[in-house]
Motif scaffolding. Structure first.
Motif, PDB file in Angstrom:
ATOM      1  N   MET A 222       0.844  -1.193   0.000  1.00  0.00           N
ATOM      2  CA  MET A 222       0.000   0.000   0.000  1.00  0.00           C
ATOM      3  C   MET A 222       0.880   1.244   0.000  1.00  0.00           C
ATOM      4  SD  MET A 222      -3.072   1.064   2.624  1.00  0.00           S
ATOM      5  CE  MET A 222      -2.037   1.075   4.087  1.00  0.00           C
ATOM      6  N   ARG A 223       0.649   2.104  -0.958  1.00  0.00           N
ATOM      7  CA  ARG A 223       1.356   3.387  -1.004  1.00  0.00           C
ATOM      8  C   ARG A 223       0.564   4.401  -0.194  1.00  0.00           C
ATOM      9  NH1 ARG A 223       2.968   4.918  -7.106  1.00  0.00           N
ATOM     10  NH2 ARG A 223       3.503   6.864  -6.043  1.00  0.00           N
ATOM     11  N   ILE A 224       1.191   4.955   0.835  1.00  0.00           N
ATOM     12  CA  ILE A 224       0.546   5.963   1.672  1.00  0.00           C
ATOM     13  C   ILE A 224       1.126   7.326   1.303  1.00  0.00           C
ATOM     14  CG2 ILE A 224       0.038   6.697   4.019  1.00  0.00           C
ATOM     15  CD1 ILE A 224       0.470   3.874   4.964  1.00  0.00           C
ATOM     16  N   ILE A 225       0.259   8.191   0.786  1.00  0.00           N
ATOM     17  CA  ILE A 225       0.689   9.485   0.262  1.00  0.00           C
ATOM     18  C   ILE A 225       0.012  10.605   1.041  1.00  0.00           C
ATOM     19  CG2 ILE A 225       0.905  10.939  -1.780  1.00  0.00           C
ATOM     20  CD1 ILE A 225       0.457   8.451  -3.496  1.00  0.00           C
ATOM     21  N   ALA A 226       0.813  11.508   1.589  1.00  0.00           N
ATOM     22  CA  ALA A 226       0.289  12.693   2.262  1.00  0.00           C
ATOM     23  C   ALA A 226       0.285  13.855   1.278  1.00  0.00           C
ATOM     24  CB  ALA A 226       1.141  13.034   3.475  1.00  0.00           C
ATOM     25  N   PHE A 227      -0.857  14.472   1.124  1.00  0.00           N
ATOM     26  CA  PHE A 227      -0.968  15.673   0.300  1.00  0.00           C
ATOM     27  C   PHE A 227      -0.930  16.869   1.234  1.00  0.00           C
ATOM     28  CE2 PHE A 227      -2.356  12.391  -2.428  1.00  0.00           C
ATOM     29  CZ  PHE A 227      -2.109  12.824  -3.726  1.00  0.00           C
ATOM     30  N   MET A 228       0.090  17.681   1.105  1.00  0.00           N
ATOM     31  CA  MET A 228       0.254  18.768   2.066  1.00  0.00           C
ATOM     32  C   MET A 228       0.759  20.044   1.421  1.00  0.00           C
ATOM     33  SD  MET A 228       3.707  17.640   4.193  1.00  0.00           S
ATOM     34  CE  MET A 228       3.796  19.194   5.074  1.00  0.00           C
ATOM     35  N   ASN A 229       0.317  21.141   1.980  1.00  0.00           N
ATOM     36  CA  ASN A 229       0.814  22.478   1.673  1.00  0.00           C
ATOM     37  C   ASN A 229       0.239  23.387   2.744  1.00  0.00           C
ATOM     38  OD1 ASN A 229       1.484  25.053   0.617  1.00  0.00           O
ATOM     39  ND2 ASN A 229       1.501  24.201  -1.457  1.00  0.00           N
ATOM     40  N   GLN A 230       1.112  24.082   3.469  1.00  0.00           N
ATOM     41  CA  GLN A 230       0.604  24.909   4.566  1.00  0.00           C
ATOM     42  C   GLN A 230      -0.139  26.139   4.067  1.00  0.00           C
ATOM     43  OE1 GLN A 230       3.719  24.814   3.615  1.00  0.00           O
ATOM     44  NE2 GLN A 230       4.861  26.670   4.083  1.00  0.00           N
ATOM     45  N   LYS A 231      -0.048  26.423   2.781  1.00  0.00           N
ATOM     46  CA  LYS A 231      -0.808  27.519   2.192  1.00  0.00           C
ATOM     47  C   LYS A 231      -2.171  26.992   1.752  1.00  0.00           C
ATOM     48  CE  LYS A 231      -0.384  31.259  -1.186  1.00  0.00           C
ATOM     49  NZ  LYS A 231      -1.800  31.226  -1.566  1.00  0.00           N
ATOM     50  N   GLY A 232      -3.224  27.671   2.149  1.00  0.00           N
ATOM     51  CA  GLY A 232      -4.565  27.248   1.776  1.00  0.00           C
ATOM     52  C   GLY A 232      -4.934  27.700   0.373  1.00  0.00           C
ATOM     53  N   GLY A 233      -5.957  27.086  -0.192  1.00  0.00           N
ATOM     54  CA  GLY A 233      -6.473  27.511  -1.488  1.00  0.00           C
ATOM     55  C   GLY A 233      -5.612  27.157  -2.677  1.00  0.00           C
ATOM     56  N   VAL A 234      -4.778  26.114  -2.545  1.00  0.00           N
ATOM     57  CA  VAL A 234      -3.878  25.750  -3.646  1.00  0.00           C
ATOM     58  C   VAL A 234      -4.371  24.524  -4.415  1.00  0.00           C
ATOM     59  CG1 VAL A 234      -1.869  26.734  -2.485  1.00  0.00           C
ATOM     60  CG2 VAL A 234      -2.426  24.319  -2.143  1.00  0.00           C
ATOM     61  N   GLY A 235      -5.547  24.007  -4.038  1.00  0.00           N
ATOM     62  CA  GLY A 235      -6.066  22.827  -4.734  1.00  0.00           C
ATOM     63  C   GLY A 235      -5.646  21.520  -4.101  1.00  0.00           C
ATOM     64  N   LYS A 236      -5.297  21.567  -2.811  1.00  0.00           N
ATOM     65  CA  LYS A 236      -4.824  20.349  -2.124  1.00  0.00           C
ATOM     66  C   LYS A 236      -5.944  19.315  -1.997  1.00  0.00           C
ATOM     67  CE  LYS A 236      -4.255  20.869   2.177  1.00  0.00           C
ATOM     68  NZ  LYS A 236      -5.545  20.176   2.484  1.00  0.00           N
ATOM     69  N   THR A 237      -7.081  19.744  -1.462  1.00  0.00           N
ATOM     70  CA  THR A 237      -8.196  18.808  -1.307  1.00  0.00           C
ATOM     71  C   THR A 237      -8.764  18.401  -2.659  1.00  0.00           C
ATOM     72  OG1 THR A 237      -8.762  19.669   0.885  1.00  0.00           O
ATOM     73  CG2 THR A 237     -10.501  18.498  -0.318  1.00  0.00           C
ATOM     74  N   THR A 238      -8.839  19.347  -3.587  1.00  0.00           N
ATOM     75  CA  THR A 238      -9.312  19.034  -4.940  1.00  0.00           C
ATOM     76  C   THR A 238      -8.447  17.950  -5.566  1.00  0.00           C
ATOM     77  OG1 THR A 238     -10.162  21.277  -5.253  1.00  0.00           O
ATOM     78  CG2 THR A 238      -9.732  19.988  -7.240  1.00  0.00           C
ATOM     79  N   THR A 239      -7.138  18.056  -5.360  1.00  0.00           N
ATOM     80  CA  THR A 239      -6.218  17.057  -5.902  1.00  0.00           C
ATOM     81  C   THR A 239      -6.359  15.722  -5.173  1.00  0.00           C
ATOM     82  OG1 THR A 239      -4.656  18.742  -6.631  1.00  0.00           O
ATOM     83  CG2 THR A 239      -3.783  16.533  -6.293  1.00  0.00           C
ATOM     84  N   SER A 240      -6.493  15.752  -3.847  1.00  0.00           N
ATOM     85  CA  SER A 240      -6.671  14.513  -3.081  1.00  0.00           C
ATOM     86  C   SER A 240      -7.909  13.758  -3.551  1.00  0.00           C
ATOM     87  CB  SER A 240      -6.802  14.830  -1.583  1.00  0.00           C
ATOM     88  OG  SER A 240      -5.658  15.487  -1.096  1.00  0.00           O
ATOM     89  N   VAL A 241      -9.019  14.483  -3.671  1.00  0.00           N
ATOM     90  CA  VAL A 241     -10.299  13.880  -4.064  1.00  0.00           C
ATOM     91  C   VAL A 241     -10.230  13.285  -5.456  1.00  0.00           C
ATOM     92  CG1 VAL A 241     -12.683  14.419  -4.718  1.00  0.00           C
ATOM     93  CG2 VAL A 241     -11.753  15.290  -2.564  1.00  0.00           C
ATOM     94  N   ASN A 242      -9.806  14.093  -6.397  1.00  0.00           N
ATOM     95  CA  ASN A 242      -9.925  13.696  -7.804  1.00  0.00           C
ATOM     96  C   ASN A 242      -8.819  12.761  -8.266  1.00  0.00           C
ATOM     97  OD1 ASN A 242     -12.389  15.178  -8.594  1.00  0.00           O
ATOM     98  ND2 ASN A 242     -11.176  16.951  -7.988  1.00  0.00           N
ATOM     99  N   LEU A 243      -7.638  12.860  -7.667  1.00  0.00           N
ATOM    100  CA  LEU A 243      -6.608  11.868  -7.967  1.00  0.00           C
ATOM    101  C   LEU A 243      -7.032  10.510  -7.414  1.00  0.00           C
ATOM    102  CD1 LEU A 243      -3.878  10.960  -9.024  1.00  0.00           C
ATOM    103  CD2 LEU A 243      -2.854  11.754  -6.875  1.00  0.00           C
ATOM    104  N   ALA A 244      -7.588  10.506  -6.190  1.00  0.00           N
ATOM    105  CA  ALA A 244      -8.077   9.249  -5.612  1.00  0.00           C
ATOM    106  C   ALA A 244      -9.147   8.635  -6.504  1.00  0.00           C
ATOM    107  CB  ALA A 244      -8.631   9.499  -4.208  1.00  0.00           C
ATOM    108  N   ALA A 245     -10.073   9.461  -6.999  1.00  0.00           N
ATOM    109  CA  ALA A 245     -11.139   8.961  -7.870  1.00  0.00           C
ATOM    110  C   ALA A 245     -10.582   8.424  -9.178  1.00  0.00           C
ATOM    111  CB  ALA A 245     -12.145  10.075  -8.144  1.00  0.00           C
ATOM    112  N   ALA A 246      -9.573   9.104  -9.721  1.00  0.00           N
ATOM    113  CA  ALA A 246      -8.974   8.657 -10.983  1.00  0.00           C
ATOM    114  C   ALA A 246      -8.202   7.353 -10.790  1.00  0.00           C
ATOM    115  CB  ALA A 246      -8.062   9.748 -11.540  1.00  0.00           C
ATOM    116  N   LEU A 247      -7.544   7.196  -9.638  1.00  0.00           N
ATOM    117  CA  LEU A 247      -6.854   5.938  -9.341  1.00  0.00           C
ATOM    118  C   LEU A 247      -7.871   4.804  -9.185  1.00  0.00           C
ATOM    119  CD1 LEU A 247      -4.207   7.233  -6.769  1.00  0.00           C
ATOM    120  CD2 LEU A 247      -3.706   6.298  -9.033  1.00  0.00           C
TER     121      LEU A 247
END
Length: 289
Positions: A1-26
């Motif tokens: 299992m690959r465990i990947i943390a998506f992080m950026n201390q700056k908000g509004g950069v598309g972090k959650t958008t990327t987490s959601v949609n990359l997960a869906a695409a995988l």
């Protein structure tokens, strides 16, 4: 299992958008994906139409009250499972502060559950606090979503300092595997300048004993796309909301790149003298010390 943390201390950069949609695409590619919403704002949870109400069995109960990790999982789509977040996670930072081994609570819960997935996606809050440290303690790799802006570049050094600290103190396998550029406009001079600056920084680290020495800038750029902004309000991923949109195409391309990457190699703990050009994060150092 690959465990990947998506992080950026700056908000509004598309972090959650990327987490959601990359997960869906995988998941669309047949991968079994578990998503963990570590953000008290619970935007990832809301994106799947789950109401982060106080009575929801969430990650807070796993971290603070010792609930089983697997018992908290919710199926939210084919090959997709979610450990929801909630506003209670904001209190977890305070409630765990005097708990022995507070930085590895999540790691211990996951290891005890032995979940069977191909990928685990950890959506970190936009801060470098205890929740983020818990994610870094269990993750093997970090992916940094960022906008191609000058100010975004300024925060990368501090973020890498945190990764290096966790690598040195508690997780020697942790590495930064990639940077994904979001809200990208190839027509602007600034976007291309930021890419060049990032590439230069990464090339400078090549061959050094650093957690980001093997980092790649993903070729897939997440273009500005209004559909990406609209889809969460319908409780859908971009693949569900508009499968033919630029956003869907970009995240499918990113998923292919992630799948093509070899499993991250073990990284030897970094030399404390080697640090990125940034101000240290003393509050994180205090936590993990």
């Amino acid at each position: 299992m690959r465990i990947i943390a998506f992080m950026n201390q700056k908000g509004g950069v598309g972090k959650t958008t990327t987490s959601v949609n990359l997960a869906a695409a995988l998941a669309e590619q047949g991968q079994k994906v578990c998503m963990v919403d570590m953000d008290p704002q619970a935007h990832l949870t809301i994106n799947f139409g789950v109401n982060p109400s106080p009575d929801l069995n969430s990650l807070y109960h796993v971290l603070v009250e010792g609930h089983g990790f697997l018992a908290t999982l919710r199926e939210v789509g084919k090959n997709l499972a979610l450990v929801p977040g909630s506003i209670d996670l904001a209190a977890a930072e305070v409630e765990l502060v005097h708990v022995p081994g507070r930085e590895t609570v999540l790691k211990n819960r996951i290891e005890a559950a032995t979940p069977e997935f191909d990928f685990m996606v950890l959506d970190c809050p936009p801060s470098l606090g205890l929740l983020t440290v818990n994610a870094l303690a269990v993750a093997a790799e970090v992916i940094i979503p960022m906008q191609p802006h000058f100010l975004a570049l300024q925060g990368v050094g501090k973020l890498l300092e945190t990764v290096a600290l966790v690598n040195r103190r508690m997780n020697p396998t942790l590495k930064v595997s990639g940077i994904v550029l979001t809200m990208f406009d190839s027509q602007t001079k600034l976007s291309n300048e930021v890419v060049n600056d990032l590439q230069g920084f990464i090339e400078e680290a090549a061959g050094k004993n650093l957690p980001w020495s093997g980092t790649r800038i993903f070729s897939s750029r997440i273009r500005r796309n209004i559909k990406l902004a609209e889809s969460p309000s319908f409780g859908q991923t971009i693949l569900q909301y508009d499968s033919a949109s630029h956003g869907a195409a970009d995240y499918r391309a990113l998923a292919r790149e992630v799948l093509e990457m070899s499993r991250p190699a073990v990284v030897v703990s970094v030399n404390p003298a080697l640090k990125p050009p940034a101000v240290a994060a003393p509050h994180v150092a205090t936590m993990v010390g």
